[in-house]
Design a protein around this motif. Structure first.
Motif, PDB file in Angstrom:
ATOM      1  N   MET A   1       0.842  -1.181   0.000  1.00 52.20           N
ATOM      2  CA  MET A   1       0.000   0.000   0.000  1.00 52.20           C
ATOM      3  C   MET A   1       0.887   1.244   0.000  1.00 52.20           C
ATOM      4  N   LEU A   2       0.692   2.087  -0.983  1.00 50.82           N
ATOM      5  CA  LEU A   2       1.431   3.344  -1.067  1.00 50.82           C
ATOM      6  C   LEU A   2       0.903   4.316  -0.019  1.00 50.82           C
ATOM      7  N   ILE A   3       1.809   4.883   0.763  1.00 53.31           N
ATOM      8  CA  ILE A   3       1.423   5.854   1.786  1.00 53.31           C
ATOM      9  C   ILE A   3       2.266   7.104   1.594  1.00 53.31           C
ATOM     10  N   HIS A   4       1.641   8.166   1.089  1.00 50.43           N
ATOM     11  CA  HIS A   4       2.332   9.444   0.974  1.00 50.43           C
ATOM     12  C   HIS A   4       2.445  10.085   2.368  1.00 50.43           C
ATOM     13  N   PRO A   5       3.398  10.977   2.548  1.00 42.64           N
ATOM     14  CA  PRO A   5       3.543  11.623   3.860  1.00 42.64           C
ATOM     15  C   PRO A   5       2.258  12.290   4.347  1.00 42.64           C
ATOM     16  N   TRP A   6       1.489  12.879   3.440  1.00 46.10           N
ATOM     17  CA  TRP A   6       0.275  13.583   3.853  1.00 46.10           C
ATOM     18  C   TRP A   6      -0.888  12.631   4.148  1.00 46.10           C
ATOM     19  N   ASP A   7      -0.721  11.339   3.821  1.00 45.47           N
ATOM     20  CA  ASP A   7      -1.752  10.344   4.121  1.00 45.47           C
ATOM     21  C   ASP A   7      -1.426   9.523   5.360  1.00 45.47           C
ATOM     22  N   ALA A   8      -0.199   9.608   5.861  1.00 44.01           N
ATOM     23  CA  ALA A   8       0.244   8.745   6.947  1.00 44.01           C
ATOM     24  C   ALA A   8      -0.413   9.132   8.264  1.00 44.01           C
ATOM     25  N   ALA A   9      -0.566   8.143   9.136  1.00 46.02           N
ATOM     26  CA  ALA A   9      -1.057   8.421  10.484  1.00 46.02           C
ATOM     27  C   ALA A   9      -0.059   9.314  11.212  1.00 46.02           C
ATOM     28  N   THR A  10      -0.565  10.232  11.994  1.00 49.16           N
ATOM     29  CA  THR A  10       0.319  11.145  12.716  1.00 49.16           C
ATOM     30  C   THR A  10       1.065  10.425  13.835  1.00 49.16           C
ATOM     31  N   ASP A  11       0.427   9.414  14.433  1.00 59.40           N
ATOM     32  CA  ASP A  11       1.069   8.629  15.478  1.00 59.40           C
ATOM     33  C   ASP A  11       0.294   7.326  15.647  1.00 59.40           C
ATOM     34  N   ASP A  12       0.783   6.440  16.523  1.00 61.12           N
ATOM     35  CA  ASP A  12       0.112   5.158  16.738  1.00 61.12           C
ATOM     36  C   ASP A  12      -1.293   5.340  17.285  1.00 61.12           C
ATOM     37  N   ALA A  13      -1.492   6.358  18.098  1.00 58.17           N
ATOM     38  CA  ALA A  13      -2.804   6.559  18.703  1.00 58.17           C
ATOM     39  C   ALA A  13      -3.885   6.773  17.641  1.00 58.17           C
ATOM     40  N   GLU A  14      -3.530   7.422  16.532  1.00 62.81           N
ATOM     41  CA  GLU A  14      -4.528   7.700  15.496  1.00 62.81           C
ATOM     42  C   GLU A  14      -5.074   6.415  14.897  1.00 62.81           C
ATOM     43  N   TRP A  15      -4.173   5.513  14.473  1.00 58.03           N
ATOM     44  CA  TRP A  15      -4.678   4.286  13.851  1.00 58.03           C
ATOM     45  C   TRP A  15      -5.250   3.323  14.883  1.00 58.03           C
ATOM     46  N   GLN A  16      -4.709   3.323  16.102  1.00 54.18           N
ATOM     47  CA  GLN A  16      -5.244   2.432  17.127  1.00 54.18           C
ATOM     48  C   GLN A  16      -6.655   2.828  17.518  1.00 54.18           C
ATOM     49  N   GLN A  17      -6.909   4.123  17.628  1.00 57.06           N
ATOM     50  CA  GLN A  17      -8.258   4.583  17.947  1.00 57.06           C
ATOM     51  C   GLN A  17      -9.227   4.209  16.834  1.00 57.06           C
ATOM     52  N   TRP A  18      -8.805   4.363  15.582  1.00 61.16           N
ATOM     53  CA  TRP A  18      -9.678   4.001  14.461  1.00 61.16           C
ATOM     54  C   TRP A  18      -9.923   2.492  14.435  1.00 61.16           C
ATOM     55  N   LEU A  19      -8.858   1.710  14.638  1.00 61.68           N
ATOM     56  CA  LEU A  19      -8.990   0.256  14.564  1.00 61.68           C
ATOM     57  C   LEU A  19      -9.859  -0.278  15.696  1.00 61.68           C
ATOM     58  N   ALA A  20      -9.874   0.396  16.837  1.00 57.44           N
ATOM     59  CA  ALA A  20     -10.687  -0.052  17.967  1.00 57.44           C
ATOM     60  C   ALA A  20     -12.165  -0.113  17.610  1.00 57.44           C
ATOM     61  N   ALA A  21     -12.580   0.655  16.615  1.00 59.47           N
ATOM     62  CA  ALA A  21     -13.978   0.661  16.178  1.00 59.47           C
ATOM     63  C   ALA A  21     -14.205  -0.199  14.938  1.00 59.47           C
ATOM     64  N   HIS A  22     -13.194  -0.973  14.547  1.00 62.37           N
ATOM     65  CA  HIS A  22     -13.292  -1.813  13.347  1.00 62.37           C
ATOM     66  C   HIS A  22     -12.747  -3.200  13.668  1.00 62.37           C
ATOM     67  N   ASP A  23     -13.583  -4.201  13.496  1.00 61.99           N
ATOM     68  CA  ASP A  23     -13.193  -5.549  13.879  1.00 61.99           C
ATOM     69  C   ASP A  23     -13.570  -6.597  12.828  1.00 61.99           C
ATOM     70  N   PHE A  24     -13.630  -6.157  11.580  1.00 63.78           N
ATOM     71  CA  PHE A  24     -13.873  -7.074  10.456  1.00 63.78           C
ATOM     72  C   PHE A  24     -12.915  -6.698   9.336  1.00 63.78           C
ATOM     73  N   GLY A  25     -12.187  -7.682   8.829  1.00 65.42           N
ATOM     74  CA  GLY A  25     -11.204  -7.379   7.798  1.00 65.42           C
ATOM     75  C   GLY A  25     -10.967  -8.533   6.862  1.00 65.42           C
ATOM     76  N   GLN A  26      -9.939  -8.401   6.046  1.00 61.28           N
ATOM     77  CA  GLN A  26      -9.554  -9.411   5.062  1.00 61.28           C
ATOM     78  C   GLN A  26      -8.225 -10.032   5.511  1.00 61.28           C
ATOM     79  N   PHE A  27      -8.271 -11.325   5.810  1.00 61.33           N
ATOM     80  CA  PHE A  27      -7.111 -12.075   6.267  1.00 61.33           C
ATOM     81  C   PHE A  27      -6.431 -12.671   5.033  1.00 61.33           C
ATOM     82  N   ALA A  28      -5.216 -12.189   4.705  1.00 59.24           N
ATOM     83  CA  ALA A  28      -4.523 -12.578   3.473  1.00 59.24           C
ATOM     84  C   ALA A  28      -3.360 -13.510   3.792  1.00 59.24           C
ATOM     85  N   VAL A  29      -3.348 -14.657   3.101  1.00 57.11           N
ATOM     86  CA  VAL A  29      -2.322 -15.692   3.293  1.00 57.11           C
ATOM     87  C   VAL A  29      -1.698 -15.995   1.936  1.00 57.11           C
TER      88      VAL A  29
END
Length: 214
Positions: A1-29
């Motif tokens: 996944m391409l992540i430009h600097p302006w798209d990146a999470a500012t810190d771990d708290a940002e993505w952790q807070q978002w992920l806490a409200a999301h619990d369904f995903g795609q498990f890739a093997v």
């Protein structure tokens, strides 16, 4: 996944807070011998505490065809995407340009958890995993306790296998026009509010949050 600097999470708290409200995903093997990868939709529980980046717990049916591939190559990705919407080109036209010069794009939030998967087959370990999942998804109870050898679910444990992913890397992206002039970004927030299509409110909230942080 391409992540430009302006798209990146500012810190771990940002993505952790978002992920806490999301619990369904795609498990890739990874697939076996050049075959395409297996991608399995699944509910999961993410625990940020263990290890450097936390752990993921999920379970799948024993007949699932991905097990041999997972045993051969335990490096996996769990991908979660939400809060997405389409932004028409005219909305993104630069100040002073004709509206038809604007470039259409997608807004979305995405978190990818990369790590090493461990298959769990011990009945007690699977029962513990299921109790943690039920506590997360059904906190008000209403389901009998899962215990090996006990009804109603004990006999069903043989039909599933558990998976624990030790997360070693996190890729987080919040793509909401962070590289556009502030005038354009404010224009888009207003147009999203006016359109009010599915996903627009969540995308607008992300964009306003980024504007406020800037």
């Amino acid at each position: 996944m391409l992540i430009h600097p302006w798209d990146a999470a500012t810190d771990d708290a940002e993505w952790q807070q978002w992920l806490a409200a999301h619990d369904f995903g795609q498990f890739a093997v990874n697939g076996l011998d050049g075959e395409p990868p297996f991608v399995q939709p699944a509910h999961f529980v993410y625990d940020p505490a263990p290890g450097a980046h936390g752990e993921v717990l999920l379970h799948l049916a024993r007949p699932n065809p991905l097990w041999h591939a997972l045993e051969a190559a335990p490096q996996v990705t769990l991908s979660v995407v939400d809060d997405y919407t389409f932004v028409p080109g005219p909305w993104h036209a630069a100040p002073g340009d004709p509206s038809e010069y604007g470039t259409p794009t997608s807004f979305y939030a995405a978190v990818q958890l990369l790590g090493t998967a461990h298959i769990l087959d011990d009945p007690q370990v699977k029962a513990d995993l299921l109790r943690r999942q039920v506590a997360h998804f059904q906190p008000d109870g209403g389901t009998a306790r899962v215990a090996p050898g006990q009804e109603p679910f004990g006999r069903m444990l043989a039909g599933i296998r558990g998976v624990r992913i030790d997360v070693t890397q996190v890729r987080a992206k919040f793509k909401y026009g962070g590289n556009k002039p502030e005038e354009v970004r404010h224009r888009v927030t207003g147009l999203l509010a006016g359109r009010a299509a599915p996903g627009d409110a969540a995308a607008r909230a992300h964009q306003l949050r980024q504007l406020s942080a800037d």
